[in-house]
Motif scaffolding. Structure first.
Motif, mmCIF file in Angstrom:
data_model
loop_
_atom_site.group_PDB
_atom_site.id
_atom_site.type_symbol
_atom_site.label_atom_id
_atom_site.label_comp_id
_atom_site.label_asym_id
_atom_site.label_seq_id
_atom_site.Cartn_x
_atom_site.Cartn_y
_atom_site.Cartn_z
ATOM 1 N N GLY A 139 -12.168 1.522 2.319
ATOM 2 C CA GLY A 139 -12.710 0.824 1.074
ATOM 3 C C GLY A 139 -12.529 2.107 -0.097
ATOM 4 N N GLU A 140 -11.888 3.289 -0.659
ATOM 5 C CA GLU A 140 -12.067 4.616 -1.009
ATOM 6 C C GLU A 140 -10.989 4.241 -1.265
ATOM 7 O OE1 GLU A 140 -13.726 7.772 1.335
ATOM 8 O OE2 GLU A 140 -15.667 6.666 1.512
ATOM 9 N N PHE A 141 -9.427 3.663 -1.302
ATOM 10 C CA PHE A 141 -9.061 3.566 -2.230
ATOM 11 C C PHE A 141 -9.249 3.451 -3.825
ATOM 12 C CE2 PHE A 141 -4.162 3.028 -3.159
ATOM 13 C CZ PHE A 141 -3.041 3.613 -2.909
ATOM 14 N N PRO A 142 -8.201 4.421 -4.232
ATOM 15 C CA PRO A 142 -8.273 4.734 -5.792
ATOM 16 C C PRO A 142 -7.529 3.437 -6.571
ATOM 17 C CG PRO A 142 -6.301 5.955 -5.181
ATOM 18 C CD PRO A 142 -7.246 5.216 -4.196
ATOM 19 N N CYS A 143 -7.368 2.578 -6.251
ATOM 20 C CA CYS A 143 -7.408 1.036 -7.059
ATOM 21 C C CYS A 143 -8.160 0.326 -6.076
ATOM 22 C CB CYS A 143 -5.759 1.008 -7.272
ATOM 23 S SG CYS A 143 -4.450 2.521 -8.099
ATOM 24 N N ARG A 144 -7.959 -1.166 -6.779
ATOM 25 C CA ARG A 144 -8.229 -1.838 -6.527
ATOM 26 C C ARG A 144 -7.190 -2.953 -5.372
ATOM 27 N NH1 ARG A 144 -7.835 -7.817 -7.873
ATOM 28 N NH2 ARG A 144 -7.058 -7.249 -9.342
ATOM 29 N N ILE A 145 -7.859 -2.842 -4.395
ATOM 30 C CA ILE A 145 -6.655 -3.941 -2.704
ATOM 31 C C ILE A 145 -7.779 -5.677 -2.512
ATOM 32 C CG2 ILE A 145 -6.273 -3.664 -0.949
ATOM 33 C CD1 ILE A 145 -6.760 -0.382 -0.812
ATOM 34 N N ILE A 146 -6.371 -5.984 -2.585
ATOM 35 C CA ILE A 146 -5.931 -7.455 -2.199
ATOM 36 C C ILE A 146 -5.253 -7.407 -0.666
ATOM 37 C CG2 ILE A 146 -4.981 -9.629 -2.165
ATOM 38 C CD1 ILE A 146 -4.502 -8.280 -5.702
ATOM 39 N N ARG A 147 -6.402 -7.889 0.404
ATOM 40 C CA ARG A 147 -6.037 -7.855 1.427
ATOM 41 C C ARG A 147 -5.747 -9.364 1.493
ATOM 42 N NH1 ARG A 147 -8.765 -5.356 6.512
ATOM 43 N NH2 ARG A 147 -6.692 -5.604 7.583
ATOM 44 N N VAL A 148 -4.211 -9.704 2.507
ATOM 45 C CA VAL A 148 -3.525 -10.486 3.078
ATOM 46 C C VAL A 148 -3.102 -10.724 3.732
ATOM 47 C CG1 VAL A 148 -2.034 -12.095 2.095
ATOM 48 C CG2 VAL A 148 -2.212 -11.362 0.376
ATOM 49 N N LEU A 208 1.328 -0.805 0.141
ATOM 50 C CA LEU A 208 -0.025 0.274 0.249
ATOM 51 C C LEU A 208 0.900 1.276 0.334
ATOM 52 C CD1 LEU A 208 -2.902 1.025 0.152
ATOM 53 C CD2 LEU A 208 -2.363 1.321 2.691
ATOM 54 N N LEU A 209 2.305 0.967 1.055
ATOM 55 C CA LEU A 209 3.291 2.094 1.355
ATOM 56 C C LEU A 209 3.458 3.056 -0.811
ATOM 57 C CD1 LEU A 209 4.477 2.640 4.180
ATOM 58 C CD2 LEU A 209 2.414 4.044 3.453
ATOM 59 N N THR A 210 4.124 1.820 -1.684
ATOM 60 C CA THR A 210 4.610 2.182 -2.649
ATOM 61 C C THR A 210 3.386 2.653 -3.494
ATOM 62 O OG1 THR A 210 6.334 -0.039 -2.517
ATOM 63 C CG2 THR A 210 5.370 0.509 -4.234
ATOM 64 N N GLY A 261 0.061 10.553 0.951
ATOM 65 C CA GLY A 261 0.829 10.359 2.397
ATOM 66 C C GLY A 261 0.670 8.890 3.039
ATOM 67 N N ARG A 262 1.728 8.359 4.342
ATOM 68 C CA ARG A 262 0.955 6.974 5.090
ATOM 69 C C ARG A 262 -0.507 6.783 5.725
ATOM 70 N NH1 ARG A 262 1.650 4.529 9.119
ATOM 71 N NH2 ARG A 262 2.517 2.461 9.851
ATOM 72 N N THR A 263 -0.781 8.123 6.319
ATOM 73 C CA THR A 263 -2.200 8.024 7.325
ATOM 74 C C THR A 263 -3.053 8.018 5.844
ATOM 75 O OG1 THR A 263 -0.556 9.223 8.161
ATOM 76 C CG2 THR A 263 -3.375 9.260 8.357
ATOM 77 N N LYS A 264 -3.021 8.835 4.640
ATOM 78 C CA LYS A 264 -4.606 8.824 4.022
ATOM 79 C C LYS A 264 -4.595 7.648 3.306
ATOM 80 C CE LYS A 264 -7.563 11.055 2.240
ATOM 81 N NZ LYS A 264 -8.596 12.192 3.020
ATOM 82 N N ALA A 277 -7.766 3.116 2.260
ATOM 83 C CA ALA A 277 -7.897 1.825 2.280
ATOM 84 C C ALA A 277 -8.793 1.191 3.544
ATOM 85 C CB ALA A 277 -6.595 1.209 2.494
ATOM 86 N N LYS A 278 -9.323 2.005 4.408
ATOM 87 C CA LYS A 278 -9.570 1.121 5.494
ATOM 88 C C LYS A 278 -11.427 1.308 5.154
ATOM 89 C CE LYS A 278 -6.373 1.367 8.960
ATOM 90 N NZ LYS A 278 -5.948 1.407 10.590
#
Length: 73
Positions: free
Chosen positions: A39-48, A18-20, A28-31, A36-37
């Motif tokens: 569910g609004e990150f602009p890309c799909r996130i895979i939770r592992v 996520l940080l990359t 920034g890291r916090t944003k 992500a939490k």
């Protein structure tokens, strides 16, 4: 946090943390974690487990960057 160059973006593996992804997007890291939490990150996130991974292809598409190979073998 310093952004990524075009060459650095094109060298990324299939998924990035996520940080990359945030760094590539100028977040920034916090944003990044906040989005992500929610569910609004602009890309799909895979939770592992507790980790967030972002598919590089989707990140590059969002940024309008073609992969190094340009889709050719």
């Amino acid at each position: 946090m310093k952004g990524l160059t075009l060459a650095e973006l094109q060298q990324l593996p299939a998924t990035v943390d996520l940080l990359t992804a945030a760094r590539a997007l100028g977040l920034g890291r916090t944003k990044a974690y906040e989005l992500a939490k929610k569910g609004e990150f602009p890309c799909r996130i895979i939770r592992v487990g507790v980790a967030y991974l972002v598919p590089t292809a989707e990140l590059l598409k969002l940024l309008g960057v073609e992969s190094q190979s340009g889709g050719k073998p």
